[in-house]
Write a protein that holds these residues in place. Structure first.
Motif, mmCIF file in Angstrom:
data_model
loop_
_atom_site.group_PDB
_atom_site.id
_atom_site.type_symbol
_atom_site.label_atom_id
_atom_site.label_comp_id
_atom_site.label_asym_id
_atom_site.label_seq_id
_atom_site.Cartn_x
_atom_site.Cartn_y
_atom_site.Cartn_z
ATOM 1 N N ILE A 19 94.864 -33.697 68.694
ATOM 2 C CA ILE A 19 95.301 -34.526 67.661
ATOM 3 C C ILE A 19 96.602 -34.335 67.349
ATOM 4 C CG2 ILE A 19 92.606 -34.577 66.830
ATOM 5 C CD1 ILE A 19 93.657 -32.236 64.904
ATOM 6 N N PRO A 20 97.042 -34.897 66.437
ATOM 7 C CA PRO A 20 98.472 -34.707 65.711
ATOM 8 C C PRO A 20 98.278 -33.593 64.918
ATOM 9 C CG PRO A 20 97.840 -37.119 65.326
ATOM 10 C CD PRO A 20 96.489 -36.362 65.902
ATOM 11 N N ASP A 21 99.647 -33.059 64.701
ATOM 12 C CA ASP A 21 99.475 -31.660 64.156
ATOM 13 C C ASP A 21 99.251 -32.199 62.282
ATOM 14 O OD1 ASP A 21 99.726 -29.514 62.598
ATOM 15 O OD2 ASP A 21 102.007 -29.279 62.993
ATOM 16 N N ILE A 22 98.079 -32.406 61.841
ATOM 17 C CA ILE A 22 97.790 -32.668 60.452
ATOM 18 C C ILE A 22 97.955 -31.479 59.746
ATOM 19 C CG2 ILE A 22 96.076 -34.367 61.424
ATOM 20 C CD1 ILE A 22 93.697 -32.457 60.485
ATOM 21 N N PHE A 23 98.098 -30.137 60.135
ATOM 22 C CA PHE A 23 98.484 -29.140 59.182
ATOM 23 C C PHE A 23 99.645 -28.922 58.909
ATOM 24 C CE2 PHE A 23 94.493 -28.660 62.030
ATOM 25 C CZ PHE A 23 93.722 -28.673 60.980
ATOM 26 N N ASP A 24 100.897 -28.990 59.773
ATOM 27 C CA ASP A 24 101.814 -28.463 59.452
ATOM 28 C C ASP A 24 103.256 -30.015 59.658
ATOM 29 O OD1 ASP A 24 101.709 -25.889 59.015
ATOM 30 O OD2 ASP A 24 101.551 -25.444 61.258
ATOM 31 N N PHE A 68 91.880 -32.833 49.590
ATOM 32 C CA PHE A 68 93.331 -33.755 49.607
ATOM 33 C C PHE A 68 93.564 -33.578 51.208
ATOM 34 C CE2 PHE A 68 93.355 -32.650 45.149
ATOM 35 C CZ PHE A 68 93.413 -34.184 44.694
ATOM 36 N N GLN A 69 93.436 -32.467 51.993
ATOM 37 C CA GLN A 69 93.825 -32.269 53.158
ATOM 38 C C GLN A 69 92.826 -33.113 54.006
ATOM 39 O OE1 GLN A 69 93.148 -28.061 53.234
ATOM 40 N NE2 GLN A 69 95.309 -27.533 53.621
ATOM 41 N N LYS A 70 91.650 -33.375 53.696
ATOM 42 C CA LYS A 70 90.630 -34.083 54.334
ATOM 43 C C LYS A 70 91.150 -35.744 54.251
ATOM 44 C CE LYS A 70 86.601 -31.409 53.611
ATOM 45 N NZ LYS A 70 85.273 -31.389 53.050
ATOM 46 N N ARG A 71 91.550 -35.960 53.031
ATOM 47 C CA ARG A 71 91.884 -37.357 52.783
ATOM 48 C C ARG A 71 93.216 -37.816 53.743
ATOM 49 N NH1 ARG A 71 92.614 -38.777 46.585
ATOM 50 N NH2 ARG A 71 93.796 -40.347 47.625
ATOM 51 N N LYS A 72 94.157 -36.927 53.531
ATOM 52 C CA LYS A 72 95.281 -36.983 54.600
ATOM 53 C C LYS A 72 94.958 -37.122 56.040
ATOM 54 C CE LYS A 72 99.442 -34.630 55.840
ATOM 55 N NZ LYS A 72 100.183 -33.259 55.681
ATOM 56 N N ALA A 73 94.137 -36.160 56.431
ATOM 57 C CA ALA A 73 93.588 -35.977 57.890
ATOM 58 C C ALA A 73 93.054 -37.429 58.166
ATOM 59 C CB ALA A 73 92.777 -34.746 57.886
ATOM 60 N N LEU A 74 92.192 -37.715 57.450
ATOM 61 C CA LEU A 74 91.449 -39.035 57.791
ATOM 62 C C LEU A 74 92.627 -40.126 57.843
ATOM 63 C CD1 LEU A 74 88.246 -39.095 55.636
ATOM 64 C CD2 LEU A 74 88.618 -39.167 58.041
ATOM 65 N N LYS A 75 93.553 -40.350 57.138
ATOM 66 C CA LYS A 75 94.555 -41.508 57.241
ATOM 67 C C LYS A 75 95.355 -41.166 58.674
ATOM 68 C CE LYS A 75 95.456 -42.345 52.332
ATOM 69 N NZ LYS A 75 96.261 -41.931 51.377
ATOM 70 N N ILE A 76 95.981 -40.178 58.809
ATOM 71 C CA ILE A 76 96.579 -39.759 59.937
ATOM 72 C C ILE A 76 95.560 -40.146 61.329
ATOM 73 C CG2 ILE A 76 97.569 -37.863 61.439
ATOM 74 C CD1 ILE A 76 98.509 -36.663 58.901
ATOM 75 N N ILE A 77 94.529 -39.478 61.233
ATOM 76 C CA ILE A 77 93.466 -39.703 62.468
ATOM 77 C C ILE A 77 93.251 -41.083 62.581
ATOM 78 C CG2 ILE A 77 91.189 -39.188 63.393
ATOM 79 C CD1 ILE A 77 91.468 -36.415 62.041
ATOM 80 N N ASP A 78 93.022 -41.849 61.539
ATOM 81 C CA ASP A 78 92.660 -43.233 61.726
ATOM 82 C C ASP A 78 93.967 -44.122 62.325
ATOM 83 O OD1 ASP A 78 90.840 -45.475 61.309
ATOM 84 O OD2 ASP A 78 92.473 -46.390 59.698
ATOM 85 N N LYS A 79 95.242 -43.847 61.916
ATOM 86 C CA LYS A 79 96.387 -44.347 62.719
ATOM 87 C C LYS A 79 96.443 -43.815 64.017
ATOM 88 C CE LYS A 79 101.180 -44.041 61.979
ATOM 89 N NZ LYS A 79 102.441 -43.745 61.381
ATOM 90 N N TYR A 80 96.319 -42.443 64.315
ATOM 91 C CA TYR A 80 95.898 -42.190 65.744
ATOM 92 C C TYR A 80 95.050 -42.945 66.517
ATOM 93 C CZ TYR A 80 95.848 -38.263 69.239
ATOM 94 O OH TYR A 80 95.707 -37.376 70.154
ATOM 95 N N LEU A 81 93.983 -43.287 66.146
ATOM 96 C CA LEU A 81 92.771 -43.906 66.808
ATOM 97 C C LEU A 81 93.256 -45.293 66.970
ATOM 98 C CD1 LEU A 81 89.617 -42.368 65.280
ATOM 99 C CD2 LEU A 81 90.686 -42.004 67.433
ATOM 100 N N VAL A 82 94.070 -45.924 66.251
ATOM 101 C CA VAL A 82 94.316 -47.342 66.456
ATOM 102 C C VAL A 82 95.378 -47.294 67.360
ATOM 103 C CG1 VAL A 82 95.563 -49.285 65.258
ATOM 104 C CG2 VAL A 82 93.733 -47.970 64.075
ATOM 105 N N GLN A 83 96.407 -46.509 67.356
ATOM 106 C CA GLN A 83 97.516 -46.432 68.357
ATOM 107 C C GLN A 83 96.865 -46.051 69.790
ATOM 108 O OE1 GLN A 83 101.051 -44.339 67.302
ATOM 109 N NE2 GLN A 83 99.573 -43.459 65.650
#
Length: 106
Positions: A19-24, A68-83
């Motif tokens: 997955i993308p680095d959703i932490f750093d 808040f980390q979960k909300r951010k992670a969901l947005k990033i992962i959703d964008k990732y899956l679309v790509q």
């Protein structure tokens, strides 16, 4: 959402989903199970329809995230899956600091 995902590129034959680095917020891919850093990955067919929440559940098996980390992670992962949907299976990809996947020329 998609039945494709990105796996790591490994010389030792132990590939893992990445997955993308959703932490750093760095421009590399992280192994979901190990947290190992990868510079590139390969699009593969999973056979299972994946959504951002399913992927986040897998991440949460090995890491804990606050609300808040979960909300951010969901947005990033959703964008990732679309790509991911836009790439053909077996395409080598890398990710930039804005979480944009791009193909690697062979």
């Amino acid at each position: 959402m998609t039945k494709k995902f990105v796996i790591s590129v490994s010389d030792i034959g132990k590939d893992e989903f990445v997955i993308p680095d959703i932490f750093d917020n760095e421009s590399y891919l992280l192994g979901i199970k190990t947290g190992k850093i990868y510079q590139e990955g390969i699009i593969c067919y999973t056979g299972v329809d994946l959504s951002a929440s399913i992927v986040l559940d897998k991440i949460m098996e090995n890491r804990s995230l606050d609300f808040f980390q979960k909300r951010k992670a969901l947005k990033i992962i959703d964008k990732y899956l679309v790509q991911i949907k836009k790439f053909k299976i077996s395409t080598k990809v890398k990710i930039d600091k804005d979480f944009v996947l791009s193909p690697i020329d062979k």
